[in-house]
Design a protein around this motif. Sequence first.
Motif, mmCIF file in Angstrom:
data_model
loop_
_atom_site.group_PDB
_atom_site.id
_atom_site.type_symbol
_atom_site.label_atom_id
_atom_site.label_comp_id
_atom_site.label_asym_id
_atom_site.label_seq_id
_atom_site.Cartn_x
_atom_site.Cartn_y
_atom_site.Cartn_z
ATOM 1 N N ALA A 90 0.841 -1.203 0.000
ATOM 2 C CA ALA A 90 0.000 0.000 0.000
ATOM 3 C C ALA A 90 0.875 1.252 0.000
ATOM 4 C CB ALA A 90 -0.917 -0.005 1.217
ATOM 5 N N ARG A 91 1.916 1.209 0.836
ATOM 6 C CA ARG A 91 2.822 2.375 0.894
ATOM 7 C C ARG A 91 3.482 2.610 -0.462
ATOM 8 N NH1 ARG A 91 7.924 2.114 1.353
ATOM 9 N NH2 ARG A 91 7.921 0.030 2.270
ATOM 10 N N GLN A 92 3.959 1.537 -1.108
ATOM 11 C CA GLN A 92 4.599 1.682 -2.413
ATOM 12 C C GLN A 92 3.625 2.230 -3.462
ATOM 13 O OE1 GLN A 92 6.360 -2.086 -3.480
ATOM 14 N NE2 GLN A 92 7.496 -2.244 -1.566
ATOM 15 N N THR A 93 2.369 1.798 -3.364
ATOM 16 C CA THR A 93 1.362 2.265 -4.325
ATOM 17 C C THR A 93 1.088 3.757 -4.141
ATOM 18 O OG1 THR A 93 0.323 0.081 -4.375
ATOM 19 C CG2 THR A 93 -1.013 1.950 -5.109
ATOM 20 N N TYR A 94 0.930 4.184 -2.903
ATOM 21 C CA TYR A 94 0.707 5.612 -2.651
ATOM 22 C C TYR A 94 1.894 6.443 -3.133
ATOM 23 C CZ TYR A 94 -3.426 4.726 0.250
ATOM 24 O OH TYR A 94 -4.676 4.373 0.698
ATOM 25 N N GLU A 95 3.092 5.940 -2.922
ATOM 26 C CA GLU A 95 4.282 6.676 -3.362
ATOM 27 C C GLU A 95 4.346 6.754 -4.886
ATOM 28 O OE1 GLU A 95 7.360 4.502 -1.401
ATOM 29 O OE2 GLU A 95 7.195 5.631 0.486
ATOM 30 N N ALA A 96 3.923 5.680 -5.564
ATOM 31 C CA ALA A 96 3.895 5.702 -7.030
ATOM 32 C C ALA A 96 2.895 6.735 -7.532
ATOM 33 C CB ALA A 96 3.516 4.312 -7.566
ATOM 34 N N GLY A 97 1.752 6.841 -6.849
ATOM 35 C CA GLY A 97 0.761 7.843 -7.228
ATOM 36 C C GLY A 97 1.267 9.259 -7.005
ATOM 37 N N LEU A 98 1.968 9.465 -5.909
ATOM 38 C CA LEU A 98 2.496 10.803 -5.613
ATOM 39 C C LEU A 98 3.603 11.198 -6.579
ATOM 40 C CD1 LEU A 98 2.473 10.606 -1.726
ATOM 41 C CD2 LEU A 98 1.155 12.205 -3.122
ATOM 42 N N ALA A 99 4.260 10.217 -7.182
ATOM 43 C CA ALA A 99 5.263 10.533 -8.201
ATOM 44 C C ALA A 99 4.608 11.144 -9.433
ATOM 45 C CB ALA A 99 6.030 9.271 -8.593
ATOM 46 N N ILE A 100 3.328 10.821 -9.630
ATOM 47 C CA ILE A 100 2.577 11.385 -10.759
ATOM 48 C C ILE A 100 1.955 12.720 -10.380
ATOM 49 C CG2 ILE A 100 0.558 11.009 -12.250
ATOM 50 C CD1 ILE A 100 1.159 7.988 -11.976
ATOM 51 N N ASP A 101 1.392 12.784 -9.160
ATOM 52 C CA ASP A 101 0.744 14.016 -8.685
ATOM 53 C C ASP A 101 1.155 14.231 -7.234
ATOM 54 O OD1 ASP A 101 -0.813 16.139 -8.006
ATOM 55 O OD2 ASP A 101 -2.750 15.219 -8.504
ATOM 56 N N SER A 102 2.222 14.979 -7.067
ATOM 57 C CA SER A 102 2.816 15.118 -5.731
ATOM 58 C C SER A 102 1.944 15.876 -4.744
ATOM 59 C CB SER A 102 4.168 15.839 -5.850
ATOM 60 O OG SER A 102 3.990 17.130 -6.419
ATOM 61 N N SER A 103 0.917 16.568 -5.225
ATOM 62 C CA SER A 103 0.079 17.358 -4.321
ATOM 63 C C SER A 103 -1.282 16.717 -4.064
ATOM 64 C CB SER A 103 -0.124 18.758 -4.918
ATOM 65 O OG SER A 103 -0.813 18.659 -6.151
ATOM 66 N N ASN A 104 -1.485 15.501 -4.518
ATOM 67 C CA ASN A 104 -2.796 14.856 -4.377
ATOM 68 C C ASN A 104 -3.102 14.585 -2.907
ATOM 69 O OD1 ASN A 104 -4.673 12.381 -4.278
ATOM 70 N ND2 ASN A 104 -4.832 13.059 -6.399
ATOM 71 N N ALA A 105 -4.147 15.223 -2.413
ATOM 72 C CA ALA A 105 -4.493 15.124 -0.998
ATOM 73 C C ALA A 105 -4.906 13.712 -0.609
ATOM 74 C CB ALA A 105 -5.613 16.112 -0.671
ATOM 75 N N MET A 106 -5.638 13.028 -1.494
ATOM 76 C CA MET A 106 -6.097 11.668 -1.190
ATOM 77 C C MET A 106 -4.907 10.721 -1.024
ATOM 78 S SD MET A 106 -8.636 9.199 -3.441
ATOM 79 C CE MET A 106 -9.949 10.401 -3.447
ATOM 80 N N LEU A 107 -3.911 10.861 -1.902
ATOM 81 C CA LEU A 107 -2.723 10.016 -1.804
ATOM 82 C C LEU A 107 -1.920 10.322 -0.546
ATOM 83 C CD1 LEU A 107 -1.610 10.146 -5.542
ATOM 84 C CD2 LEU A 107 -2.346 8.102 -4.319
ATOM 85 N N LYS A 108 -1.786 11.600 -0.227
ATOM 86 C CA LYS A 108 -1.037 11.983 0.976
ATOM 87 C C LYS A 108 -1.702 11.450 2.229
ATOM 88 C CE LYS A 108 1.083 16.245 -0.795
ATOM 89 N NZ LYS A 108 1.141 17.717 -0.662
ATOM 90 N N LYS A 109 -3.010 11.595 2.304
ATOM 91 C CA LYS A 109 -3.753 11.112 3.473
ATOM 92 C C LYS A 109 -3.636 9.591 3.586
ATOM 93 C CE LYS A 109 -8.394 11.402 5.556
ATOM 94 N NZ LYS A 109 -8.730 9.973 5.635
ATOM 95 N N GLY A 110 -3.784 8.900 2.449
ATOM 96 C CA GLY A 110 -3.675 7.446 2.464
ATOM 97 C C GLY A 110 -2.314 6.977 2.910
ATOM 98 N N LEU A 111 -1.261 7.665 2.446
ATOM 99 C CA LEU A 111 0.100 7.297 2.833
ATOM 100 C C LEU A 111 0.311 7.500 4.329
ATOM 101 C CD1 LEU A 111 2.905 6.368 2.009
ATOM 102 C CD2 LEU A 111 3.482 8.739 1.470
ATOM 103 N N ASP A 112 -0.175 8.623 4.865
ATOM 104 C CA ASP A 112 -0.059 8.871 6.312
ATOM 105 C C ASP A 112 -0.743 7.763 7.101
ATOM 106 O OD1 ASP A 112 1.327 11.187 5.843
ATOM 107 O OD2 ASP A 112 -0.406 12.521 6.068
ATOM 108 N N GLU A 113 -1.929 7.357 6.655
ATOM 109 C CA GLU A 113 -2.693 6.347 7.381
ATOM 110 C C GLU A 113 -2.013 4.980 7.328
ATOM 111 O OE1 GLU A 113 -6.508 6.542 5.560
ATOM 112 O OE2 GLU A 113 -7.182 8.262 6.750
ATOM 113 N N VAL A 114 -1.455 4.630 6.184
ATOM 114 C CA VAL A 114 -0.831 3.313 6.079
ATOM 115 C C VAL A 114 0.487 3.278 6.853
ATOM 116 C CG1 VAL A 114 0.598 3.539 3.985
ATOM 117 C CG2 VAL A 114 -0.595 1.405 4.450
ATOM 118 N N LEU A 115 1.197 4.410 6.896
ATOM 119 C CA LEU A 115 2.426 4.463 7.692
ATOM 120 C C LEU A 115 2.117 4.303 9.166
ATOM 121 C CD1 LEU A 115 4.412 7.296 5.869
ATOM 122 C CD2 LEU A 115 4.952 4.853 5.912
ATOM 123 N N ALA A 116 1.026 4.935 9.610
ATOM 124 C CA ALA A 116 0.615 4.802 11.009
ATOM 125 C C ALA A 116 0.220 3.356 11.318
ATOM 126 C CB ALA A 116 -0.553 5.742 11.302
ATOM 127 N N ALA A 117 -0.524 2.741 10.404
ATOM 128 C CA ALA A 117 -0.952 1.354 10.604
ATOM 129 C C ALA A 117 0.243 0.409 10.585
ATOM 130 C CB ALA A 117 -1.944 0.960 9.526
#
Length: 573
Positions: A90-117
Amino acid sequence: QMADAAKAQGNAAFQAGNYPDAIKHFSEAISLDASNHVLYSNRSAAYAAAKDYDNALSDADKCVSLNSQWAKGYARKGAALHGLRRYDEARQTYEAGLAIDSSNAMLKKGLDEVLAAEGSSMGGGMGGANPLAGMFNRPDLEQLIMKNPALAPQMADPSFVSMVNDLKTNPSALSKYGQDPRMMQLLQVVLEASGLGGAFSAGGADSEPPAPAPAAAEPKKPKEPAKPAKPVIKTVNDVEQLPEEERSAAYKDLGNSFYRSRKFEQAIDAYNKAYEADSSNLPCLTNRASVYLEMGKFAEAEADCLEVVKKGREIKAGFAVIARGYERLGNIYLKQERFNDAIEQYEKAQMENRTETVEERIRTAKRELKKKADKEYINPEIAAQEKDKGNALVKEQNYPEAIKCYSEAIRRNPDDHTLYSNRALCYLKLMTPVEALKDCDKALKIKPDFVRAVVRRGNALVLLKDLTRAMDDFELALELDKENAEAKQGLARVRQIGFSGQKDPTVQENAMKDPNVKMILQDPVVNNVLKDMEANPMKAQQAMQDKDIYAKLERLIIGGIVQVGGPPPAQQQ
């Protein structure tokens, strides 16, 4: 439109929390438009909301495969993997998405949540009542399994893979699998890798290993302090209030907003500032190129795309970023009708990062290139010269060469119906009725009342043994020109063949495909006459004095459906 309607119903059901109905409507929309990546994204969200993470992941994968440059697809996939507790993926997927759109709020939030989990899972695995559980949370677990002859084949079993993933991410799941013999084999492999191999070796005591300790309660996740709300960005001044490292992405987002509102000058200004703030933010240039393209400033758009490719190589940007530069170049050239150049750039984009979107644009550019070439080739004057050559060759009975001349004339002037009719005549002379039929149809599509093409189509149908339809054409020709000798001869020929009494299965088969013949066979009056022809010939003869009945019966005879040894009685004078 039907797919859009089903999508709207799915969105409404999702908003209402009715996830099964949302899934149903999105599935219907997909059946109508299977190439729409947004529909898979929406259904993935509905599956995830219904806790069906496996299907959510499947739809998210499909979404990404259809449009690998759409950031939300990665957000959907990350959420599904998070739900399956496959945190690392999940973390790798969110990071791949942010490489395309570094400001995407949904991706940033998802990455924060998966890192916490992920952090919570690591902590729970090493502490609590079951110290063995943490041993499964190791990066080389799959490699250890594949090296073990007994366990390696189990990796083909989804239930075993699910158990392994569960043990990696959920330490308390150890007791759940205590009765599974594969669990004990796996535990032995992990213990041996941890230096505790003698604990449960196969050659040890006969007694069963002690039951695993009760699962440790998962630690409560500490409540995170509320994050301050991000400022709403509406103007350049709003961006300037942000920390310096956030400005480039914010300027780009602002430019996108201006672009969607068709405020092109403001969009360009925002993209300029985004690139000044971070010259590695190359999507600013591809986006600015799109604005220039909308404004008709092709040179500026081209320069931006070339800079993306050049700078992307220098800074080793991702393949997708460079591909986007080539793709936008292709768009520019397509707009300028430089179709060969557009195809070249699209193919370069595919070499960097293959997508179906660009593949379709290549097909579009090739179609447009052919249309342009055909249009530029049109010259009615040369067409007339080629037609005259063809006519002369027909008089010499040199039909193959005449066909070449008429074909060239058609390329030069495809709207001249006489050219198709003349070429059809040559095909008839060469006994090639299928090609003749095609040319007559083309001629009549341009000029439906062109008698010569109608007659020639009738002649082609005679050669194809489609006699009822040939009869229709000869009768149509006589409606258009009552004195047309060729049509009269064709009609007489059809009647002669039909009333010869010779049975031809091909004639009958073709007649049965004729819609008019099918209607005649369903006529109850005709059916009664057919019965009377055997049981009561005098009554049948009286009925056939009716012109309509006679005409219908004649078609059945010509089509070989009714067998006679001469013309029907009504014609015998």
